[in-house]
Design a protein around this motif. Structure first.
Motif, PDB file in Angstrom:
ATOM      1  N   SER A 205       0.820  -1.198   0.000  1.00  0.00           N
ATOM      2  CA  SER A 205       0.000   0.000   0.000  1.00  0.00           C
ATOM      3  C   SER A 205       0.854   1.248   0.000  1.00  0.00           C
ATOM      4  O   SER A 205       0.478   2.273  -0.537  1.00  0.00           O
ATOM      5  CB  SER A 205      -0.929  -0.008   1.223  1.00  0.00           C
ATOM      6  N   GLU A 206       2.046   1.162   0.616  1.00  0.00           N
ATOM      7  CA  GLU A 206       2.926   2.327   0.647  1.00  0.00           C
ATOM      8  C   GLU A 206       3.332   2.733  -0.756  1.00  0.00           C
ATOM      9  O   GLU A 206       3.454   3.902  -1.073  1.00  0.00           O
ATOM     10  CB  GLU A 206       4.161   2.010   1.478  1.00  0.00           C
TER      11      GLU A 206
ATOM     12  N   ASP B  92       1.008   5.097  -2.756  1.00  0.00           N
ATOM     13  CA  ASP B  92       0.774   6.452  -2.277  1.00  0.00           C
ATOM     14  C   ASP B  92       1.648   7.490  -2.974  1.00  0.00           C
ATOM     15  O   ASP B  92       1.558   8.666  -2.691  1.00  0.00           O
ATOM     16  CB  ASP B  92       1.033   6.519  -0.769  1.00  0.00           C
TER      17      ASP B  92
ATOM     18  N   THR C 165       2.773  10.187  -5.332  1.00  0.00           N
ATOM     19  CA  THR C 165       2.073  11.132  -6.192  1.00  0.00           C
ATOM     20  C   THR C 165       3.018  11.600  -7.288  1.00  0.00           C
ATOM     21  O   THR C 165       4.038  12.230  -7.017  1.00  0.00           O
ATOM     22  CB  THR C 165       1.597  12.349  -5.371  1.00  0.00           C
TER      23      THR C 165
ATOM     24  N   THR D 190       7.001  13.818  -4.989  1.00  0.00           N
ATOM     25  CA  THR D 190       6.849  13.965  -3.550  1.00  0.00           C
ATOM     26  C   THR D 190       5.918  12.891  -3.016  1.00  0.00           C
ATOM     27  O   THR D 190       4.712  12.917  -3.300  1.00  0.00           O
ATOM     28  CB  THR D 190       6.281  15.349  -3.193  1.00  0.00           C
ATOM     29  N   PRO D 191       6.440  11.918  -2.271  1.00  0.00           N
ATOM     30  CA  PRO D 191       5.566  10.892  -1.701  1.00  0.00           C
ATOM     31  C   PRO D 191       4.565  11.507  -0.728  1.00  0.00           C
ATOM     32  O   PRO D 191       4.884  12.457  -0.008  1.00  0.00           O
ATOM     33  CB  PRO D 191       6.542   9.962  -0.963  1.00  0.00           C
ATOM     34  N   ALA D 192       3.374  10.955  -0.706  1.00  0.00           N
ATOM     35  CA  ALA D 192       2.309  11.511   0.118  1.00  0.00           C
ATOM     36  C   ALA D 192       2.639  11.423   1.599  1.00  0.00           C
ATOM     37  O   ALA D 192       2.297  12.315   2.383  1.00  0.00           O
ATOM     38  CB  ALA D 192       0.991  10.781  -0.177  1.00  0.00           C
ATOM     39  N   GLU D 193       3.341  10.349   1.994  1.00  0.00           N
ATOM     40  CA  GLU D 193       3.624  10.159   3.425  1.00  0.00           C
ATOM     41  C   GLU D 193       4.941  10.779   3.858  1.00  0.00           C
ATOM     42  O   GLU D 193       5.357  10.630   5.007  1.00  0.00           O
ATOM     43  CB  GLU D 193       3.622   8.660   3.775  1.00  0.00           C
ATOM     44  N   GLY D 194       5.610  11.471   2.958  1.00  0.00           N
ATOM     45  CA  GLY D 194       6.896  12.069   3.278  1.00  0.00           C
ATOM     46  C   GLY D 194       8.039  11.226   2.733  1.00  0.00           C
ATOM     47  O   GLY D 194       7.957   9.997   2.686  1.00  0.00           O
TER      48      GLY D 194
ATOM     49  N   GLN E   2       9.842   8.659   5.295  1.00  0.00           N
ATOM     50  CA  GLN E   2       8.997   7.521   5.624  1.00  0.00           C
ATOM     51  C   GLN E   2       8.840   6.589   4.426  1.00  0.00           C
ATOM     52  O   GLN E   2       8.815   5.360   4.574  1.00  0.00           O
ATOM     53  CB  GLN E   2       7.622   8.009   6.091  1.00  0.00           C
ATOM     54  N   LYS E   3       8.765   7.157   3.229  1.00  0.00           N
ATOM     55  CA  LYS E   3       8.650   6.347   2.019  1.00  0.00           C
ATOM     56  C   LYS E   3       9.902   5.507   1.814  1.00  0.00           C
ATOM     57  O   LYS E   3       9.828   4.308   1.495  1.00  0.00           O
ATOM     58  CB  LYS E   3       8.412   7.251   0.807  1.00  0.00           C
TER      59      LYS E   3
ATOM     60  N   GLY F 118      10.091   2.720   4.203  1.00  0.00           N
ATOM     61  CA  GLY F 118       9.163   1.672   3.794  1.00  0.00           C
ATOM     62  C   GLY F 118       9.740   0.800   2.690  1.00  0.00           C
ATOM     63  O   GLY F 118       9.543  -0.424   2.680  1.00  0.00           O
TER      64      GLY F 118
END
Length: 413
Positions: free
Chosen positions: A2-3, A6, A8, A150-154, A157-158, A161
Motif C-alpha cells: 500500500s505504501e 501512495d 504522487t 513527492t511521496p504523500a507520506e513524506g 517515511q517512504k 518503507g
C-alpha cells in the motif's frame, strides 16, 4: 504494498511525454527489432575507425507484462550490452526499441527523463553501484528528487518503507554502504530501482557477485516482489539454475545473436539449438549417486570467435558438431519450430532438419564427432538417426577424463 501506491507523480505536459497507463497482464510491454550495438575501434594519430566490435548484432524479441524473460549465454556474448540498450543507458547503432508502443531508440536525455520512472535497472556489482559518500537514505531517495516526485507520506517515511520492503531495517536510513554486506547492498540497489513503481526492471547478473548462500535469498526476494508489485523482469545471468528458477521464457545468446527463444519447460526438456544442448549438458548435477559415472557433458572445441570479425553464416558453426556447408554460408533465420519455441539453426535438435539435403560435415564437425565418440559416420549427418533420437543426444558420450582437452569448461559462463 500500500505504501507504493501512495506515490504522487505530477502530470506531464505533452511536450515531455505522457506517462502510459498500466499494461494489462500478457500485453507486450517491450518490443525489440533488429537491435545492434557496434563499438568502434580507432587507431592512429587521427583516431580513424579501423573496425568495430559487434557486441549486439541484430536481435529480435518481446517482453510481456508480468512475465520474466531470462537471458543466458557465455561471457562476452553481448547480454549485458543488450540490457543497457533496452534501458537506454547505451545508444543503439541500429534497430528499434519500443516501450509500450513508443519508440525510445534514439530519445535524448530530455525525452528519456519521464521514461526512467517506468524502466529501471539493477546492476551486477553492488559494491560499485552505490556511492560510498552517500547515506542509504540519500541513495534510495535520489529517484524521487531527480523526478521531482513527492511521496504523500513524506520522503523519509517512504524510503524507510522501501528498505523494509526489501528486507532491511528502517534504521539503516542514515548508514553508509561500507557498513553493509554484498547481499544487503544488492537489496539497497533493488529498493532504489523500485522507488518509482517501474513497469519494467532489467536485472544484470543480480546475484553473480554474491555468495552462494545469499543468492537464493535475493532471487526469492525478486520473485516475491514480482508477485506483490506486478513487476516485469528481464534477468540477465550465466547461471542456468538461477534462470530456470525465475524465468517464464528464456533467450539464449551466442556472439551477439539470439539463437533460441523458448518457454522454460520447452527449453529445459527439449532444447533445439546445439549450443543450448551443450549449455544444458554443462550444468552440474549435485547427486552423490552419480560419482564415478560417465559424464553426459558435451565438450566444444576451440574458443568463441572474436566479435570484431564473427564467422559467416551461423556463428556457432566453428564449434558445432552438426555444421555443414550451408551453416558456413547461410545465416539461419529464427523460425518457430513449435508453439512457444523459436530457434535459428539449419540442423536443430529435437526438431525436423531444415536442410536435409546438406549432409557433408565440415572439418570442425568431423573433429567434434570424433572427440565426442559418436557412432555417426564422419562424412554424413543424418536428418533423423535410425534410433529415432535427435543427433545431439547420440553425441553426448564423452567421459569425465576428457574434460581437460578443450574449453568446454567455459560453458558454465
Amino acid at each position: 504494498m500500500s505504501e507504493d501506491k501512495d506515490v504522487t507523480i505530477p502530470a506531464q505536459s505533452a511536450g515531455t511525454g505522457v506517462l502510459s497507463k498500466d499494461p494489462a497482464p500478457g500485453e507486450t510491454i517491450l518490443k525489440v527489432t533488429g537491435l545492434q550495438k557496434h563499438f568502434p575501434i580507432k587507431k592512429g594519430l587521427l583516431q580513424r575507425q579501423v573496425g568495430s566490435v559487434k557486441a549486439v548484432d541484430g536481435i529480435d524479441f518481446d517482453v510481456r507484462s508480468g512475465e520474466t524473460l531470462g537471458v543466458v549465454g557465455e561471457s562476452g556474448c553481448g547480454k549485458s550490452t543488450m540490457g543497457r540498450l533496452i534501458t537506454r543507458l547505451l545508444e543503439p547503432t541500429a534497430g528499434q526499441v519500443e516501450f509500450q508502443g513508443r519508440d525510445i531508440s534514439h530519445l535524448g536525455v530530455r525525452g528519456m527523463r519521464p521514461m526512467r520512472r517506468d524502466v529501471q535497472m539493477i546492476f551486477q556489482d553492488p559494491y560499485s553501484s552505490l556511492n560510498p559518500r552517500h547515506t542509504i537514505g540519500t541513495i534510495v531517495s535520489a529517484p524521487f528528487k531527480l523526478q521531482d516526485v513527492t511521496p504523500a507520506e513524506g520522503l523519509k517515511q517512504k524510503v524507510q518503507g522501501l528498505l523494509e520492503l526489501v528486507g532491511l531495517s528502517p534504521e539503516h536510513y542514515n548508514r553508509y554502504p561500507h557498513e553493509f554486506s554484498g547481499g544487503q547492498r544488492q537489496r539497497i540497489g533493488i529498493a532504489r530501482a523500485l522507488a518509482l513503481n517501474p513497469k519494467l526492471v532489467v536485472a544484470d547478473e543480480p546475484v553473480s557477485a554474491l555468495d552462494v548462500s545469499i543468492q537464493a535469498q535475493v532471487v526469492n526476494l525478486l520473485d516475491d516482489l514480482q508477485d506483490e508489485l506486478g513487476l516485469t523482469y528481464v534477468i540477465i545471468a550465466h547461471d542456468l539454475s538461477v534462470i530456470r528458477h525465475v524465468s517464464d521464457r528464456i533467450a539464449v545468446m551466442y556472439l551477439g545473436k539470439i539463437v533460441e527463444l523458448a518457454d522454460r519447460t520447452s527449453l529445459y526438456s527439449a532444447p533445439m539449438h546445439p549450443y543450448t544442448t551443450a549449455l544444458m549438458s554443462a550444468v552440474p548435477v549435485p547427486d552423490p549417486r552419480r560419482r564415478g559415472a560417465k559424464s553426459e557433458r558435451i565438450l566444444l572445441r576451440g574458443d568463441v570467435p572474436s566479435p570484431i570479425s564473427p564467422p559467416t553464416g551461423c556463428r556457432f558453426h566453428t564449434r558445432c558438431w552438426k555444421a555443414t556447408k550451408i551453416c558456413a554460408a547461410v545465416e539461419p533465420p529464427m523460425l518457430m519450430m513449435k508453439p512457444g519455441q523459436q530457434v535459428a539453426c539449419h540442423h536443430p535438435e529435437n526438431a525436423p532438419d531444415q536442410a536435409p539435403d546438406d549432409t557433408e560435415l565440415l572439418s570442425v564437425a568431423r573433429e567434434a564427432v570424433e572427440l565426442l565418440g559418436s557412432d555417426v559416420r564422419p562424412d554424413s549427418v543424418p536428418a533423423e538417426p535410425a534410433s529415432g533420437k535427435p543427433l545431439g543426444k547420440d553425441l553426448k558420450k564423452d567421459s569425465a577424463a576428457d574434460s581437460g582437452k578443450d574449453s568446454g569448461k567455459d560453458l558454465k559462463d
